[in-house]
Scaffold this motif. Structure first.
Motif, mmCIF file in Angstrom:
data_model
loop_
_atom_site.group_PDB
_atom_site.id
_atom_site.type_symbol
_atom_site.label_atom_id
_atom_site.label_comp_id
_atom_site.label_asym_id
_atom_site.label_seq_id
_atom_site.Cartn_x
_atom_site.Cartn_y
_atom_site.Cartn_z
ATOM 1 N N GLY A 114 1.304 -1.139 10.711
ATOM 2 C CA GLY A 114 0.554 -0.794 9.675
ATOM 3 C C GLY A 114 0.753 -0.779 7.998
ATOM 4 O O GLY A 114 2.091 -0.144 8.094
ATOM 5 N N CYS A 115 0.008 -0.986 7.142
ATOM 6 C CA CYS A 115 0.493 -0.940 5.699
ATOM 7 C C CYS A 115 -0.497 -1.050 5.144
ATOM 8 O O CYS A 115 -1.379 -1.777 5.314
ATOM 9 C CB CYS A 115 1.309 -2.180 5.349
ATOM 10 S SG CYS A 115 2.475 -2.146 3.760
ATOM 11 N N LEU A 116 -0.624 0.604 3.849
ATOM 12 C CA LEU A 116 -1.760 0.405 3.239
ATOM 13 C C LEU A 116 -1.947 -0.556 1.707
ATOM 14 O O LEU A 116 -2.990 -0.931 1.694
ATOM 15 C CB LEU A 116 -2.201 1.472 2.355
ATOM 16 C CG LEU A 116 -2.044 3.020 2.499
ATOM 17 C CD1 LEU A 116 -1.238 4.351 2.669
ATOM 18 C CD2 LEU A 116 -2.921 3.089 3.981
ATOM 19 N N SER A 117 -0.580 -1.221 2.088
ATOM 20 C CA SER A 117 -1.653 -2.749 0.512
ATOM 21 C C SER A 117 -1.239 -3.756 2.346
ATOM 22 O O SER A 117 -1.700 -4.846 1.611
ATOM 23 C CB SER A 117 0.577 -3.269 0.461
ATOM 24 O OG SER A 117 0.463 -2.070 -0.651
ATOM 25 N N GLN B 56 12.469 2.483 7.070
ATOM 26 C CA GLN B 56 13.074 1.213 7.445
ATOM 27 C C GLN B 56 11.650 0.729 6.727
ATOM 28 O O GLN B 56 11.797 -0.939 5.754
ATOM 29 C CB GLN B 56 13.673 0.711 8.364
ATOM 30 C CG GLN B 56 14.916 1.506 9.049
ATOM 31 C CD GLN B 56 15.014 -0.096 10.539
ATOM 32 O OE1 GLN B 56 15.244 -0.811 10.400
ATOM 33 N NE2 GLN B 56 15.293 1.803 11.554
ATOM 34 N N HIS B 57 9.961 0.851 7.026
ATOM 35 C CA HIS B 57 9.398 0.115 6.341
ATOM 36 C C HIS B 57 9.225 0.738 5.309
ATOM 37 O O HIS B 57 8.701 -0.804 3.778
ATOM 38 C CB HIS B 57 8.004 0.272 7.599
ATOM 39 C CG HIS B 57 6.570 0.015 6.383
ATOM 40 N ND1 HIS B 57 5.839 -0.903 7.603
ATOM 41 C CD2 HIS B 57 6.476 0.058 5.216
ATOM 42 C CE1 HIS B 57 4.692 -1.558 6.627
ATOM 43 N NE2 HIS B 57 4.567 -0.654 5.479
ATOM 44 N N GLU B 58 9.525 1.355 5.020
ATOM 45 C CA GLU B 58 9.180 1.841 3.410
ATOM 46 C C GLU B 58 10.452 1.501 1.990
ATOM 47 O O GLU B 58 10.066 1.006 1.326
ATOM 48 C CB GLU B 58 8.953 3.662 3.066
ATOM 49 C CG GLU B 58 7.691 4.345 3.799
ATOM 50 C CD GLU B 58 7.000 3.315 3.317
ATOM 51 O OE1 GLU B 58 6.040 3.077 2.625
ATOM 52 O OE2 GLU B 58 5.960 3.266 4.267
ATOM 53 N N ILE B 59 12.079 1.237 2.989
ATOM 54 C CA ILE B 59 12.473 0.948 2.123
ATOM 55 C C ILE B 59 12.369 0.069 1.821
ATOM 56 O O ILE B 59 12.932 -1.412 1.110
ATOM 57 C CB ILE B 59 13.724 1.509 2.768
ATOM 58 C CG1 ILE B 59 14.401 2.546 3.325
ATOM 59 C CG2 ILE B 59 15.288 0.756 1.955
ATOM 60 C CD1 ILE B 59 15.404 3.618 3.157
ATOM 61 N N ASP B 60 11.750 -0.756 3.403
ATOM 62 C CA ASP B 60 11.577 -2.821 2.730
ATOM 63 C C ASP B 60 10.648 -2.689 1.360
ATOM 64 O O ASP B 60 10.944 -3.553 0.742
ATOM 65 C CB ASP B 60 11.170 -3.337 3.763
ATOM 66 C CG ASP B 60 11.589 -3.901 5.497
ATOM 67 O OD1 ASP B 60 12.837 -3.170 4.287
ATOM 68 O OD2 ASP B 60 10.562 -3.936 6.229
ATOM 69 N N HIS B 61 9.772 -2.071 1.382
ATOM 70 C CA HIS B 61 8.943 -1.475 -0.044
ATOM 71 C C HIS B 61 9.555 -1.733 -1.187
ATOM 72 O O HIS B 61 8.987 -2.593 -1.919
ATOM 73 C CB HIS B 61 7.442 -0.655 0.528
ATOM 74 C CG HIS B 61 7.247 -1.061 0.822
ATOM 75 N ND1 HIS B 61 6.040 -2.232 0.963
ATOM 76 C CD2 HIS B 61 6.148 0.028 1.645
ATOM 77 C CE1 HIS B 61 4.894 -2.935 1.349
ATOM 78 N NE2 HIS B 61 4.822 -0.983 2.027
ATOM 79 N N LEU B 62 10.657 -0.859 -1.297
ATOM 80 C CA LEU B 62 11.388 -0.665 -2.476
ATOM 81 C C LEU B 62 12.111 -2.045 -2.488
ATOM 82 O O LEU B 62 12.524 -2.340 -3.784
ATOM 83 C CB LEU B 62 12.899 0.348 -2.117
ATOM 84 C CG LEU B 62 11.859 2.026 -2.252
ATOM 85 C CD1 LEU B 62 12.356 2.918 -1.543
ATOM 86 C CD2 LEU B 62 10.555 2.221 -2.511
ATOM 87 N N THR C 51 6.763 1.196 -4.986
ATOM 88 C CA THR C 51 6.479 0.334 -5.475
ATOM 89 C C THR C 51 4.726 -0.322 -5.092
ATOM 90 O O THR C 51 4.568 -1.182 -5.823
ATOM 91 C CB THR C 51 7.438 -0.574 -4.648
ATOM 92 O OG1 THR C 51 8.353 -0.478 -4.552
ATOM 93 C CG2 THR C 51 6.989 -2.379 -4.625
ATOM 94 N N GLN C 52 4.160 -0.163 -4.165
ATOM 95 C CA GLN C 52 3.401 0.350 -3.305
ATOM 96 C C GLN C 52 1.967 0.959 -4.673
ATOM 97 O O GLN C 52 0.330 0.110 -4.486
ATOM 98 C CB GLN C 52 2.276 0.461 -2.179
ATOM 99 C CG GLN C 52 3.388 0.228 -1.090
ATOM 100 C CD GLN C 52 3.160 1.018 0.129
ATOM 101 O OE1 GLN C 52 3.927 1.872 -0.201
ATOM 102 N NE2 GLN C 52 1.907 0.433 1.142
ATOM 103 N N VAL C 53 2.514 1.259 -5.384
ATOM 104 C CA VAL C 53 1.415 2.404 -6.669
ATOM 105 C C VAL C 53 2.528 1.888 -8.532
ATOM 106 O O VAL C 53 1.714 2.244 -8.974
ATOM 107 C CB VAL C 53 1.959 3.909 -6.706
ATOM 108 C CG1 VAL C 53 0.836 4.167 -5.625
ATOM 109 C CG2 VAL C 53 2.354 4.489 -6.505
HETATM 110 NI NI NI Z 1 3.856 -0.349 3.555
#
Ligand code: NI
Length: 169
Positions: A93-96, A135-141, A51-53
């Motif tokens: 933290g988050c790259l986005s 959990q953080h990454e699945i949130d992004h999805l 999602t982030q890309v």
């Molecule tokens: Ni993130």
């Protein structure tokens, strides 16, 4: 050769899209996973969701090793919270959302199920960082961001700061 992709920055509305399940385990998926790893390493991150890309499929890459030599790829990752879990607080933290860290409480015991690039199903009951990170990454999805866990006031402050910093909307 893997290439670097552009990372979407909050409040880009594309970060709110819900990603689709991966059904084709082909070269295209493998290439995207490798481009995402390249992008993540270049940005000094420990995890990145498709999602982030701006690719809205359920794919996550991660490397939690200090030496940055243990790339992990999760296709269609899902988790269930295990009964009797505790909440674990960790500064994320988050790259986005560059420049902002937030302490977020998440369940510390999960059962994680995912597929690899070949489409084989794997599972694990992770401990420590992986539990929080996935959990953080699945949130992004699911179109969800770290800022959704903080107050609206704080979220607005982060939003205006990033809008000022990244004038590209
Ligand atoms: Ni993130």
């Amino acid at each position: 050769m893997a290439k670097k992709l552009k990372i979407l920055i909050f409040p880009d509305p594309r970060l709110r899209k819900v990603a689709e399940n991966v059904t084709k385990f082909d070269k295209c998926l493998e290439n995207l996973a490798h481009d995402m790893l390249e992008t993540m390493y270049d940005a000094n991150g420990i995890g990145l969701a498709a999602t982030q890309v701006d690719q809205h499929i359920r794919l996550v890459v991660m490397d939690l090793s200090e030496e940055r030599n243990e790339p992990r790829i999760f296709v269609n990752p899902m988790y269930e919270v295990i009964k009797g879990h505790n909440m674990f607080e960790f500064e994320e933290g988050c790259l986005s959302i560059p420049g902002f860290n937030e302490v977020i409480a998440r369940p510390d015991k999960i059962k994680l199920i995912w597929q690899n690039l070949k489409g084989e199903t794997l599972h694990d009951t992770p401990e420590g960082m992986l539990t929080v990170c996935i959990q953080h990454e699945i949130d992004h999805l699911d179109g969800k961001l770290m800022v959704d866990y903080v107050s609206a006031l704080k979220r607005d402050r982060i939003k205006s700061k990033l809008l000022k910093e990244f004038k590209r909307f």
